[in-house]
Design an enzyme around this catalytic site. Structure first.
Site, PDB file in Angstrom:
ATOM      1  N   VAL A   1      -2.825   7.847  -6.217  1.00 32.59           N
ATOM      2  CA  VAL A   1      -1.540   7.279  -6.626  1.00 32.59           C
ATOM      3  C   VAL A   1      -0.393   7.926  -5.849  1.00 32.59           C
ATOM      4  CG1 VAL A   1       0.097   7.082  -8.544  1.00 32.59           C
ATOM      5  CG2 VAL A   1      -2.314   6.587  -8.923  1.00 32.59           C
ATOM      6  N   ALA A   2      -0.504   9.232  -5.612  1.00 35.12           N
ATOM      7  CA  ALA A   2       0.528   9.948  -4.855  1.00 35.12           C
ATOM      8  C   ALA A   2       0.598   9.454  -3.418  1.00 35.12           C
ATOM      9  CB  ALA A   2       0.252  11.444  -4.872  1.00 35.12           C
TER      10      ALA A   2
ATOM     11  N   ILE B   1      -0.336   6.465  -2.198  1.00 33.73           N
ATOM     12  CA  ILE B   1      -0.038   5.049  -2.023  1.00 33.73           C
ATOM     13  C   ILE B   1       1.390   4.727  -2.473  1.00 33.73           C
ATOM     14  CG2 ILE B   1      -0.649   2.708  -2.753  1.00 33.73           C
ATOM     15  CD1 ILE B   1      -3.518   3.758  -3.156  1.00 33.73           C
TER      16      ILE B   1
ATOM     17  N   GLU C   1       3.202   2.464  -3.991  1.00 35.27           N
ATOM     18  CA  GLU C   1       2.958   1.223  -4.739  1.00 35.27           C
ATOM     19  C   GLU C   1       4.110   0.226  -4.632  1.00 35.27           C
ATOM     20  OE1 GLU C   1       0.428   4.405  -6.348  1.00 35.27           O
ATOM     21  OE2 GLU C   1       2.591   4.250  -6.037  1.00 35.27           O
TER      22      GLU C   1
ATOM     23  N   ASN D   1       7.228   6.708  -8.065  1.00 36.30           N
ATOM     24  CA  ASN D   1       7.049   5.758  -6.971  1.00 36.30           C
ATOM     25  C   ASN D   1       7.649   4.384  -7.273  1.00 36.30           C
ATOM     26  OD1 ASN D   1       5.696   7.754  -5.631  1.00 36.30           O
ATOM     27  ND2 ASN D   1       3.668   6.836  -5.791  1.00 36.30           N
TER      28      ASN D   1
ATOM     29  N   ASP E   1      12.105   6.014  -7.136  1.00 35.24           N
ATOM     30  CA  ASP E   1      12.245   5.820  -5.685  1.00 35.24           C
ATOM     31  C   ASP E   1      12.732   4.416  -5.316  1.00 35.24           C
ATOM     32  OD1 ASP E   1      11.403   8.362  -5.316  1.00 35.24           O
ATOM     33  OD2 ASP E   1       9.411   7.858  -4.556  1.00 35.24           O
TER      34      ASP E   1
ATOM     35  N   ASP F   1      15.423 -27.471  21.826  1.00 33.75           N
ATOM     36  CA  ASP F   1      15.470 -28.891  22.166  1.00 33.75           C
ATOM     37  C   ASP F   1      16.877 -29.208  22.669  1.00 33.75           C
ATOM     38  OD1 ASP F   1      14.514 -31.643  22.094  1.00 33.75           O
ATOM     39  OD2 ASP F   1      15.955 -31.891  20.467  1.00 33.75           O
TER      40      ASP F   1
END
Length: 887
Positions: free
Chosen positions: A279-280, A282, A284, A706, A710, A326
């Site tokens: 978990v730390a 990644i 999330e 996270n 954050d 075009d």
């Protein structure tokens, strides 16, 4: 190829009598055999499948493993929180996917019209979907064409094909022609009429040769269906980053598991530590935060007339180094405009909205053109042939009152235009006097004229006069102007049409062009300064395309122009190797446009394609960024695009690229910040476990940091004001890593520093209560207090660290602490959230936290300010070094 066969051969092959048509029974048989005359729709993924697709990610897999472990260990609160994280990320992804383009649906709607068909010798109107191969269609003015047809009769027939071929004006059609060259461009197939185009003038009869997906529009739909959309650079980078982080997390977990086993720790504790570490490691909230930052950018861009359909496309704009545009309606105004006229007074320019006085000869030229036209033009809106509308505008520009002119000059006879004569004549009566006015091809008029007008005097025409007119015509043609001549003659009474075009008096000719948009030239130059090349792709003729591109500053040599026919002479490999030699592509088909985009991309370019017509849809879909025009653009083009310009302004693309670059820079700040924070967490957990301590933070605490603490500062970094000098830089390499430009070192040093400070705080929690982290019998409340210290220091470090991430060399005072008020607000909110989670009893128990004493708060704040202060000191040395290099 139907265009290369005679009418008799086509009718024989399709087994149909043009005077009788198909019988209803035969039509029914063919309908069952070939199916409905409609375009197939692309199969869509269900919302459920889109949701499942969002779960196919390395980071998600690891979180699922964490869920299983926490469930086995009865840590249900942790399991629920992690599952919520997974669901939120997946839902955000689905919401983006649901906004996918609807190009095929738009094509289907566009091709759904009624058709006049001859069956059993009876002409009747039927649904276009019921049309079958071999049906005889009747064409009249304003009628949409229901299928691809081989013309078998035509009278003054003109068909508007600009959306399919890129031509600015309607195409003349001639059923009697047989075209032998198999590589003839669509715009030159004068004996064929295409599905979804419409008749602007004349009448015709045709036999249906192709229906549904076999038509030219159907081929476009098929290209869109089969074109695989490649991932944007941002999606690729985030995917690689996620995989790298996932592998890193798994590796760390294995190492910790082995170390814990060697240390003799319990199996349950080892699993929980591994979950905490995963978990730390990644981030999330990374995908969700990047999506939010992109969404904020999209909102800002919509206020500047650019609507983004797919969020990652915003970032891709910052990497664009080639804009394929075009010509008709994008670089030009898609309306014919007379820029000058010629008579024996000379070559005279025409200025828009200039009501200045012109000579009598010039006034007569404009009057003759107006009286010999069938178009209308009122309040800026015109109907009819674009060429004739341009003639009416010419009259307005030189101050002619058209209403009065038409009232005083009643039309009492006419000789309609046809492609053989290339002329149109009218007989008008004014105050009992009769006058014939004839307009058309200047060559035809010169053959029929016996006199010429010079300074108000009618004189016999000479070879010198003819030479002057030939020279003027050639000069206009070299400037990519379409020319149209006009003549007149007084008559004593009403005469037959066959007598109108004899012994004419030549007045002069006009030169017209579909002019460039006023703002385009400066935008192309601005793009060039930013390292972006503009390429023009059009269905128009080579000389016309070159003249427009040269006027806009795209090319300066006709050798940089190539036609679709010349493209076909190259192999795919040869074309890819030579593609960068050309900046203008003329007389191209939809397949050519896609081929051009693919060749450019094969050379490592990030390609943006702009357009508005049906013929642009496949290439819009194939490009890295497809940009459609919002006002003049067809639904098909909008559906196939990634971005829509609401003001049809080419300059908006340049503005969007500037915003795209700034948005990417802000995303990079957010990513660097999040990864620095996650590395700090990994260092803290890994080192403490390695030396035999308990984990300083548990999984739920890390998830709180996270996802909650954050996230707000990371989003606020994404709203940082843009760099005003960003368009002085070259396009960013699409393969550039998030870690380029010193960002990787920044992450490592910042992560190590935050991790070490968190470990110190964890140790201090024990020390304050008279224990050591290595002691065995430590009360649970002391462990929780120590974890609260680590928790608070980690959060304060991260919150204040956001201020230094904003710029790699400028201090927070140079940038301005309050220049990003959102960030200041996010820091204050982060502190308040921490007070809530450690101050409310329910939250304390859920996250295993305690309220700190005064001494703990002082230590937490002091340690939390260290990363900010150290970074500001390092920036001083960076600025001194830069100044020395500048000197």
């Amino acid at each position: 190829m139907w265009f290369s066969k005679s009418i008799i051969d086509v009718l024989k092959e399709l087994k149909v009598d043009p005077s009788y048509g198909l019988s209803e029974d035969e039509a029914k048989v063919r309908f069952e055999k070939y199916g409905a005359n409609k375009l197939q729709k692309k199969n869509k993924k269900s919302v459920f499948l889109l949701f499942i697709a969002q779960l196919k990610d390395w980071l998600i897999y690891i979180l699922f493993v964490a869920v299983i472990i926490t469930l086995v260990l009865s840590e249900y609160a942790d399991s629920v929180i992690i599952i919520l994280v997974i669901i939120i990320n997946a839902v955000l992804g689905v919401l983006q996917e649901v906004k996918a383009g609807k190009a095929i649906e738009a094509l289907s709607k566009m091709s759904h019209h009624k058709a006049l068909v001859l069956r059993n010798r009876i002409v009747k109107e039927v649904d276009s979907e019921k049309i079958v191969q071999g049906d005889i269609l009747i064409l009249d003015t304003g009628r949409f064409i229901a299928a691809d047809i081989r013309l078998i009769e035509s009278a003054n027939l003109q068909i508007e094909e600009s959306a399919l071929t890129g031509e600015s004006v309607p195409s003349d059609k001639d059923a009697s022609l047989i075209i032998e060259d198999p590589k003839t461009p669509l715009g030159d197939l004068a004996n064929i009429a295409f599905m979804s185009t419409f008749v602007t003038k004349g009448r015709g009869v045709g036999v249906v040769v192709e229906t549904g997906m076999n038509t030219e529009v159907g081929k476009i739909a098929n290209i869109i269906n089969t074109e695989k959309k490649s991932k944007t650079p941002l999606e690729i980078r985030l995917g690689k980053l996620g995989k790298t982080i996932g592998m890193f997390a798994l590796g760390i977990c294995v190492i910790i598991f082995v170390i814990a086993m060697l240390q003799g720790r319990e199996l349950a504790e080892m699993f929980l530590m591994s979950v905490s570490l995963a978990v730390a490691a990644i981030p999330e909230g990374l995908a969700a935060i990047v999506a939010v930052v992109l969404a904020i950018g999209v909102t800002q861009m919509s206020k500047r007339n650019a609507i983004i359909k797919k969020l990652p496309a915003v970032e891709t704009l910052g990497s664009v180094n080639i804009i394929c545009s075009d010509k008709t309606g994008t670089l030009t105004q898609n309306k014919m405009t007379i820029t000058r006229y010629f008579n024996l007074e000379g070559d005279i320019p025409v200025e828009l909205d200039n009501k200045s006085t012109v000579s009598e000869d010039g006034t007569l030229l404009a009057k003759a053109m107006i009286l010999c036209s069938d178009a209308t033009y009122e309040n800026g809106q015109g109907t009819g042939d674009p060429t004739e509308i341009a003639l009416l505008v010419l009259g307005d520009n030189i101050g002619i009152n058209r209403k009065t002119l038409n009232t005083d000059n009643k039309r009492i006879g006419e000789f309609a235009f046809d492609s053989d004569r290339k002329l149109m004549s009218t007989l008008n009566e004014e105050n009992g006097k009769f006058t014939v006015y004839t307009k058309g091809a200047i060559i035809s008029l010169l053959e029929l004229s016996t006199h010429v007008l010079e300074n108000g005097v009618v004189i016999p025409i000479t070879d010198l006069h003819k030479e002057q007119y030939f020279t003027a015509t050639e000069k206009m043609a070299n400037d990519a102007l379409r020319t149209l001549g006009v003549a007149y003659k007084p008559v004593d009474s009403v005469i037959e049409a066959s007598e109108m075009e004899k012994d004419l008096i030549l007045i002069g000719l006009v030169g017209m062009i579909d002019p460039p948009r006023a703002e385009v030239k400066s935008s192309i130059q601005k793009a060039k300064t930013a390292g972006i090349t503009t390429i023009m792709i059009t269905g128009d003729h080579k000389n016309t395309a070159f003249a427009v591109a040269n006027d806009l500053g795209i090319v300066d040599n006709i050798n940089q122009t190539i036609t679709g026919k010349e493209i076909d002479e190259f192999t795919e490999k040869e074309f890819s190797s030579k593609i960068l030699e050309f900046l203008v592509f003329a007389r191209v088909s939809p397949e050519h446009k896609v081929k051009i985009v693919h060749a450019l991309k094969s050379n490592g370019n990030i390609v943006s394609m702009t357009g508005d017509g049906v013929n642009d849809a496949p290439s819009l879909n194939a490009a890295d960024i497809g940009v459609a025009m919002g006002i003049s653009g067809t639904d098909v083009a909008k559906g196939a695009s990634d971005m829509i310009l609401t003001d049809d302004n080419f300059a908006t693309i340049v503005s969007a690229i500037e915003q795209g670059r700034n948005i990417y820079n802000n995303i990079k700040k957010s990513v660097v910040y999040l990864l620095t924070c996650n590395l700090g967490e990994v260092v803290a957990v890994f080192v403490t476990i390695l030396i035999g301590w308990k984990a300083p933070l548990i999984a739920t605490q890390l998830l709180w940091i996270n996802l909650i603490t954050d996230s707000f500062p990371a989003i606020a970094l994404g709203m940082d004001p843009g760099n005003p000098d960003v368009m002085k830089e070259k396009p960013r390499d699409p393969n550039e890593s998030f870690f380029a430009g010193g960002a990787g070192l920044h992450i490592i040093l910042g992560g190590l520093l935050i991790g070490v400070l968190t470990i110190i705080a964890f140790w201090f929690g024990y020390y304050e209560h008279g224990y050591s982290p290595l002691d065995n019998a430590v009360p649970e409340n002391v462990v929780n207090y120590s974890r609260t210290m680590a928790f608070m220091v980690l959060v304060v470090c991260q919150l204040f660290y956001t201020l230094t991430v904003r710029n790699s060399s400028k201090s927070i005072f140079q940038i301005g602490i309050f220049s990003n008020k959102y960030l200041v607000g996010a820091i204050i909110l982060g502190v308040l959230l921490q007070l809530i989670v450690i101050g409310i009893p329910v939250m304390q128990r859920a996250f295993h936290l305690q309220m700190l004493d005064l001494r703990g708060w002082v230590i937490a704040i002091c340690l939390g300010l260290v990363p900010l202060l150290l970074n500001e000191m390092v920036k001083v040395f960076i600025r001194v070094h830069k100044n020395k290099l500048a000197v």
